[in-house]
Design an enzyme around this catalytic site. Structure first.
Site, short mmCIF file in Angstrom:
data_model
loop_
_atom_site.label_atom_id
_atom_site.label_comp_id
_atom_site.label_asym_id
_atom_site.label_seq_id
_atom_site.Cartn_x
_atom_site.Cartn_y
_atom_site.Cartn_z
N ASP A 1 56.39 47.19 44.63
CA ASP A 1 56.94 47.88 45.83
C ASP A 1 56.88 47.60 46.89
OD1 ASP A 1 57.58 50.18 47.25
OD2 ASP A 1 55.51 50.06 47.00
N ASP B 1 50.71 46.34 46.61
CA ASP B 1 50.51 46.38 45.06
C ASP B 1 51.41 45.76 44.35
OD1 ASP B 1 52.73 48.36 45.57
OD2 ASP B 1 51.86 50.32 45.57
N TYR C 1 55.78 57.82 45.78
CA TYR C 1 57.29 58.67 46.89
C TYR C 1 57.91 60.22 46.02
CZ TYR C 1 56.51 53.51 48.10
OH TYR C 1 56.17 52.05 48.88
N GLU D 1 50.30 47.29 56.02
CA GLU D 1 50.27 46.97 54.56
C GLU D 1 52.25 46.35 54.79
OE1 GLU D 1 50.50 48.81 49.76
OE2 GLU D 1 50.58 50.46 52.07
#
Length: 732
Positions: free
Chosen positions: A81, A84, A231, A447
């Site tokens: 994703d 991670d 999510y 990120e």
């Protein structure tokens, strides 16, 4: 490629049969061709599963190869994703759809830039995986990996050891949002592969139809639970039903799906206390009604969709009804602290697509194109720095990404730099005041994620379409290996007149790619000249262990008998050593080499492996090349002494075996040789050679020591010396 619009006339400029595209005359500002190719390359670093042989890097390896095993399916593949290693299918399917949309809207630009092939590979990597996740019409596996378990460990994907459960939705536990998004992804893949691979496109359509039906008959997300907190579907599933319906219509031409897409518009979110379709957020993995609205406007030409999408794009550009999205001092249209650039660049893509449609007025098109360029330029460096890893001036070097960081210690601070460059990754972006820190701990601003790059790729394709650019020829990510991947740290535990005890730690800090090693060994070389001159032999030396984390310690083995060079073999075969944490990436062993008791001639100074560790005591250790390391018998670190057979050194698979003196239990003993191009010249017991055919037999690489030979000895240790410079002891 099939496109279904409301206009039947397509006008093209033809010159001697070739389509001519002229980029806009204005200064481009940035190399959009390079940015585009790098933004697409990012997805190669996110791949899970068995990687192709033609991959363009040397630091990603196979990973997640057991995904789906817990449910008896092959669920390998897909993308991790973000930074991670969970495979969340909702943002993954959304991202694949956005890449397909880019291919659909900017086909000529992508072909001209040389990036279409790479983009199609990225699309198919996910569509192949989504097909695997759909084993039957009303079952869909929507996630692989436990988010909480995954997020508790910081290491590269290739060496994951945690459980990776697979989660599904079905009729009893439905998940219409994620299922409909998967339908959209597969339908969009069918659109871009329709002319390139009709059979594959048909397969995608079949799955897309079944998934759409599954989502539509359930209309519930009650079973979509594993992604909670990561999510969640805040917008519900009706926007996905419209979005998927549009893509199925584009893939099939079946107006049933277009009607369904429009039917669900009535259920889209609205602005508070109004019946106005929501326009103040952004197209994203959770809310896809903006993209559905734009496509419906282009397909149907209906005013309701034109007004809705223009209201949205006005809000992001010049403002609507006196309100406008927040802008940072340096010009970023800033919506939210999490992934601010993701929202701005995705909206830039929508703006570019709508501006290019003939149904958009010239005035609006100019506004939307200017907005799109401003936002993309901000991402590429107009604020004074780039927010794309590996691109432009002062790009991010410390993105929040486990595999790119490549820690061996399960720590964001070890090492204090990234071992790999995550080329093309768009980081989250700055705060509302342009503030930003390039810090690995800064997961809000630094990120990366598959959905962050998704709209960005499309926007860059449109920038390249308008302004050109120069992709880098033969771009790749083959990196120089910057640290020793395998090595030994050693020191002296204790020493005396007739012994030395070594503390040694075998390290696996691999990263090109990171890998689990379970066949590592090392050798500690000694010089027995003083012992032999005193009338003793190697067999008089004893090897014992004090502390042992999984090794088989044997020896002394001859290396260069003429020079009295022997070695202790420390073999961790069967013990996993991998860059996954303090107790995982290094294994310790403490072994003592001792001459006979009451002797005082032992001398370490002439020992080959003693060179660097002399004086290293009190629990301290140093890295030394004089203790070479082997992986499955192949030298991977260090320098061997002269006089041995070097890299062609042979080995045998076992060095100790037990023989039972009870006639009823006696068996032959088999030994497998790894000759590495050498030839077995014979086997010795003491100074006597065994007789082939009588004492042992050879078949290929297997030597069988016959029980008739072993039974001739009294109970004791029988030491056999193979001419390949390995020994084997049979304990009777």
């Amino acid at each position: 490629m099939r496109k279904f619009w409301s206009f039947a006339i397509i006008i093209s400029l033809l010159v001697t049969g070739l389509f001519i595209h002229t980029p806009k005359a204005e200064a481009a500002g940035y190399n959009y061709g390079e940015a585009l190719q790098k933004a697409i390359m990012f997805y190669e670093f996110q791949r899970s599963g068995k990687l192709p042989e033609n991959k363009r890097d040397n630091w990603r390896g196979d990973s997640g190869l057991n995904d789906g095993a817990d449910v008896g399916l092959d669920l390998t593949g897909g993308w991790y994703d973000a930074g991670d290693h969970v495979k969340f299918n909702l943002p993954m399917a959304y991202s694949q759809t956005m890449l397909a949309w880019a291919a659909y809207e900017a086909e000529e630009a992508l072909e001209r830039s040389g990036q279409m092939g790479y983009l199609l590979d990225a699309i198919k990597w996910v569509s192949d995986y989504l097909i695997k996740c759909h084993p039957s019409p009303n079952v869909f596996y929507y996630q692989v990996g436990d988010g909480h378990l995954d997020h508790s460990w910081w290491g590269p994907a290739e060496v994951m050891q945690m459980d990776r459960p697979a989660y599904k939705v079905d009729l009893a536990n439905p998940g219409s949002t994620v299922v409909a998004e998967a339908a959209a992804a597969l339908a969009s893949a069918a659109v871009v592969f329709a002319d390139r691979d009709p059979a594959y496109a048909a397969t995608c359509i079949q799955h897309a139809k079944e998934l759409y039906n599954f989502a539509e008959i359930t209309k519930s997300d009650s079973g979509y639970t594993a992604a909670s907190g990561f999510y969640d579907s805040h917008s519900g599933f009706y926007d996905e039903l419209s979005w998927a319906g549009v893509w199925l219509y584009l893939a099939t031409g079946d107006e049933t799906y277009l009607n369904k897409a429009e039917q669900y518009v009535a259920y889209w979110g609205t602005e508070p206390q109004t019946n106005i379709i929501s326009y103040k957020w952004a197209h994203c993995w959770d809310d896809v009604h903006y993209g559905a609205c734009l496509l419906l406007a282009k397909i149907t030409g209906k005013q309701i969709y034109k007004e809705a999408i223009e209201r949205h794009l006005d809000y992001w550009s010049v403002g609507y009804n006196g309100e406008r999205v927040h802008y940072t001092p340096k010009g970023l249209a800033w919506l939210d602290s999490w992934g601010s650039l993701r929202y701005a660049t995705t909206t830039a893509f929508l703006a570019s697509v709508y501006a290019d449609w003939e149904g958009c007025s010239r005035e609006k098109a100019a506004i939307y194109n200017d907005f799109a360029k401003q936002q993309i330029d901000y991402a590429l460096g107009s604020s004074g720095r780039s927010y794309v890893v590996g691109f432009g001036v002062n790009p991010p070097k410390r993105p929040h990404h486990r595999t790119a960081h490549s820690s061996w210690a399960d720590s964001m601070s070890v090492p204090d730099y990234h071992r790999h460059v995550l080329i093309g990754a768009l980081v989250g972006g700055p705060g509302k005041d342009d503030s930003y820190t390039d810090d690995i701990n800064n997961y809000i601003n630094n990120e990366v994620a598959c959905d962050y790059n998704a709209g960005f790729v499309g926007a860059l394709a449109k920038m390249y379409e308008d302004y050109g650019g120069s992709p880098i020829p033969d771009l790749n990510a083959f990196e120089e290996i910057t640290n020793d991947e395998f090595f030994v740290m050693a020191g002296i535990n204790a020493s005396g007149q007739n012994f030395i005890e070594i503390k040694a730690l075998l390290h696996n800090q691999s990263g090109w790619p990171a890998r689990v090693a379970d066949k590592l060994s090392f050798r500690y070389f000694v010089d027995l000249t003083e012992l032999i001159e005193a009338g003793y032999s190697a067999s008089d030396v004893t090897i014992t262990t004090n502390y042992n984390a999984g090794a088989k310690v044997t020896g002394l083995h001859p290396w260069n008998e003429a020079e009295n060079i022997y070695y202790v073999n420390v073999d961790f075969t069967g013990t996993k050593i991998y860059p996954g944490g303090q107790s995982a990436y290094r294994k310790e062993v403490q072994f003592r080499i001792a001459a006979p008791q009451n002797t005082n001639f032992w001398n370490n100074d002439n020992d080959y492996s003693f060179r660097d560790i002399k004086g290293v005591t009190s629990g301290n250790t140093v890295k030394t090349v004089y203790i070479p390391v082997y992986d499955d018998g192949v030298l991977v670190f260090g320098v061997e002494p002269e006089g041995g057979s070097g890299e062609n050194n042979s080995s045998i698979s076992i060095t100790n075996a037990t023989f039972d003196k009870n006639p009823a239990k006696q068996e032959n003993i088999q030994v497998v040789m790894n000759l590495n191009g050498n030839t077995l010249n014979g086997i010795k017991y003491g100074n006597t050679y065994l007789r082939e055919g009588t004492d042992y037999t050879v078949s290929g690489d297997t030597v069988t020591i016959l029980k008739s030979f072993l039974n001739s000895f009294d109970t004791s240790t029988v030491q056999l010396i193979f001419s390949a410079q390995e020994e084997i002891r049979f304990l009777q």
